[in-house]
Scaffold this active site. Structure first.
Site, PDB file in Angstrom:
ATOM      1  N   ASN A  41      37.673   9.350   5.847  1.00  0.00           N
ATOM      2  CA  ASN A  41      38.749   9.683   4.905  1.00  0.00           C
ATOM      3  C   ASN A  41      38.241   9.629   3.469  1.00  0.00           C
ATOM      4  O   ASN A  41      37.348   8.852   3.128  1.00  0.00           O
ATOM      5  CB  ASN A  41      39.973   8.779   5.102  1.00  0.00           C
ATOM      6  CG  ASN A  41      39.662   7.305   5.067  1.00  0.00           C
ATOM      7  OD1 ASN A  41      38.566   6.871   5.414  1.00  0.00           O
ATOM      8  ND2 ASN A  41      40.633   6.508   4.663  1.00  0.00           N
ATOM      9  N   ILE A  42      38.815  10.503   2.660  1.00  0.00           N
ATOM     10  CA  ILE A  42      38.417  10.623   1.258  1.00  0.00           C
ATOM     11  C   ILE A  42      39.669  10.594   0.397  1.00  0.00           C
ATOM     12  O   ILE A  42      40.530  11.480   0.498  1.00  0.00           O
ATOM     13  CB  ILE A  42      37.621  11.933   1.029  1.00  0.00           C
ATOM     14  CG1 ILE A  42      36.345  11.919   1.891  1.00  0.00           C
ATOM     15  CG2 ILE A  42      37.274  12.096  -0.457  1.00  0.00           C
ATOM     16  CD1 ILE A  42      35.545  13.199   1.872  1.00  0.00           C
ATOM     17  N   GLU A  43      39.785   9.550  -0.411  1.00  0.00           N
ATOM     18  CA  GLU A  43      40.979   9.385  -1.250  1.00  0.00           C
ATOM     19  C   GLU A  43      40.660   9.777  -2.692  1.00  0.00           C
ATOM     20  O   GLU A  43      39.512   9.696  -3.129  1.00  0.00           O
ATOM     21  CB  GLU A  43      41.445   7.932  -1.176  1.00  0.00           C
ATOM     22  CG  GLU A  43      41.840   7.529   0.246  1.00  0.00           C
ATOM     23  CD  GLU A  43      42.250   6.079   0.391  1.00  0.00           C
ATOM     24  OE1 GLU A  43      42.092   5.300  -0.572  1.00  0.00           O
ATOM     25  OE2 GLU A  43      42.738   5.736   1.480  1.00  0.00           O
ATOM     26  N   CYS A  52      42.326  12.894   5.413  1.00  0.00           N
ATOM     27  CA  CYS A  52      41.986  11.987   6.516  1.00  0.00           C
ATOM     28  C   CYS A  52      40.591  12.238   7.084  1.00  0.00           C
ATOM     29  O   CYS A  52      40.016  13.322   6.935  1.00  0.00           O
ATOM     30  CB  CYS A  52      42.989  12.160   7.653  1.00  0.00           C
ATOM     31  SG  CYS A  52      44.646  11.586   7.280  1.00  0.00           S
ATOM     32  N   GLU A  54      39.819  12.721  10.173  1.00  0.00           N
ATOM     33  CA  GLU A  54      39.842  13.816  11.155  1.00  0.00           C
ATOM     34  C   GLU A  54      39.648  15.160  10.454  1.00  0.00           C
ATOM     35  O   GLU A  54      39.010  16.074  10.982  1.00  0.00           O
ATOM     36  CB  GLU A  54      41.169  13.831  11.920  1.00  0.00           C
ATOM     37  CG  GLU A  54      41.428  12.581  12.761  1.00  0.00           C
ATOM     38  CD  GLU A  54      42.168  11.482  12.011  1.00  0.00           C
ATOM     39  OE1 GLU A  54      41.981  11.358  10.784  1.00  0.00           O
ATOM     40  OE2 GLU A  54      42.922  10.748  12.654  1.00  0.00           O
ATOM     41  N   CYS A  85      47.368  10.943  12.312  1.00  0.00           N
ATOM     42  CA  CYS A  85      48.653  11.215  11.669  1.00  0.00           C
ATOM     43  C   CYS A  85      49.170  12.588  12.125  1.00  0.00           C
ATOM     44  O   CYS A  85      48.436  13.382  12.728  1.00  0.00           O
ATOM     45  CB  CYS A  85      48.502  11.170  10.148  1.00  0.00           C
ATOM     46  SG  CYS A  85      47.728  12.645   9.449  1.00  0.00           S
ATOM     47  N   CYS A  88      47.156  15.621  10.934  1.00  0.00           N
ATOM     48  CA  CYS A  88      45.851  15.772  11.617  1.00  0.00           C
ATOM     49  C   CYS A  88      46.031  16.210  13.059  1.00  0.00           C
ATOM     50  O   CYS A  88      45.180  16.914  13.604  1.00  0.00           O
ATOM     51  CB  CYS A  88      45.050  14.479  11.526  1.00  0.00           C
ATOM     52  SG  CYS A  88      44.338  14.256   9.880  1.00  0.00           S
TER      53      CYS A  88
HETATM   54  N1  THU Z   1      43.993   8.091   7.535  1.00  0.00           N
HETATM   55  C1  THU Z   1      43.057   8.782   8.249  1.00  0.00           C
HETATM   56  O1  THU Z   1      41.936   8.998   7.782  1.00  0.00           O
HETATM   57  N2  THU Z   1      43.406   9.233   9.475  1.00  0.00           N
HETATM   58  C2  THU Z   1      44.620   9.030  10.063  1.00  0.00           C
HETATM   59  O2  THU Z   1      44.868   9.556  11.144  1.00  0.00           O
HETATM   60  C3  THU Z   1      45.617   8.190   9.411  1.00  0.00           C
HETATM   61  C4  THU Z   1      45.325   7.811   8.018  1.00  0.00           C
HETATM   62  C5  THU Z   1      43.627   7.611   6.191  1.00  0.00           C
HETATM   63  C6  THU Z   1      44.325   8.338   5.076  1.00  0.00           C
HETATM   64  C7  THU Z   1      44.238   7.305   3.974  1.00  0.00           C
HETATM   65  O3  THU Z   1      42.997   7.473   3.301  1.00  0.00           O
HETATM   66  C8  THU Z   1      44.222   5.974   4.692  1.00  0.00           C
HETATM   67  O4  THU Z   1      43.953   6.262   6.053  1.00  0.00           O
HETATM   68  C9  THU Z   1      45.524   5.209   4.595  1.00  0.00           C
HETATM   69  O5  THU Z   1      46.600   5.995   4.966  1.00  0.00           O
END
Ligand code: THU
Length: 130
Positions: A41-43, A52, A54, A85, A88
């Protein structure tokens, strides 16, 4: 054999950019020809613009040539059996058929195996748009 896909997801998780949630996630996709595409995941500071693990893995999969997806593994440092989620699930279902296996992992390996069909029953399909 599927444990190696877990290990690929876990290794990818180490590259997560998650300074805001501090919730690193890793995902790995294997195609029938044995290729593995992983992502984290990259915020970003504007929170809704992050994405996310995925989705990162899917980007690598598409750019790597795609192919039939047979297995997907997802792991999170701070949550056992993380489940993709809703967004995804839709993105994965664009490329993975209902029989593709999805491994929900914990700190030691695969904790539960489900299918894409289990994950997104009655999902929107784009066939009619083509
Ligand atoms: N996140 C994912 O990478 N995959 C998921 O299926 C659920 C959530 C990440 C998004 C965000 O960076 C962090 O988890 C918290 O929500």
């Amino acid at each position: 054999m599927s444990h190696d896909l877990y290990l690929a997801a876990k290794a990818a998780m180490k590259s997560a950019h998650a300074p805001y949630s501090k919730f690193p996630v890793g995902a790995a996709i294997r195609t029938e020809d044995g290729k593995v595409y992983a992502g984290a995941n990259i915020e970003v500071a504007s929170y809704p613009e992050g994405w996310c693990a995925e989705t990162t893995a899917l980007g690598h999969y598409v750019m790597g040539g795609g192919g039939r997806i047979v297995e997907i593994a997802v792991v999170a440092e701070r949550m056992a059996k993380i489940s993709p989620c809703g967004g995804c699930r839709q993105r994965l279902a664009e490329f993975a058929g209902p029989s593709a296996k999805l491994y929900l992992c914990d700190d030691t390996g695969i904790a539960e195996t489900v299918t894409m069909g289990d994950m997104l029953p009655y999902g929107f399909r784009g066939d009619i748009l083509k």
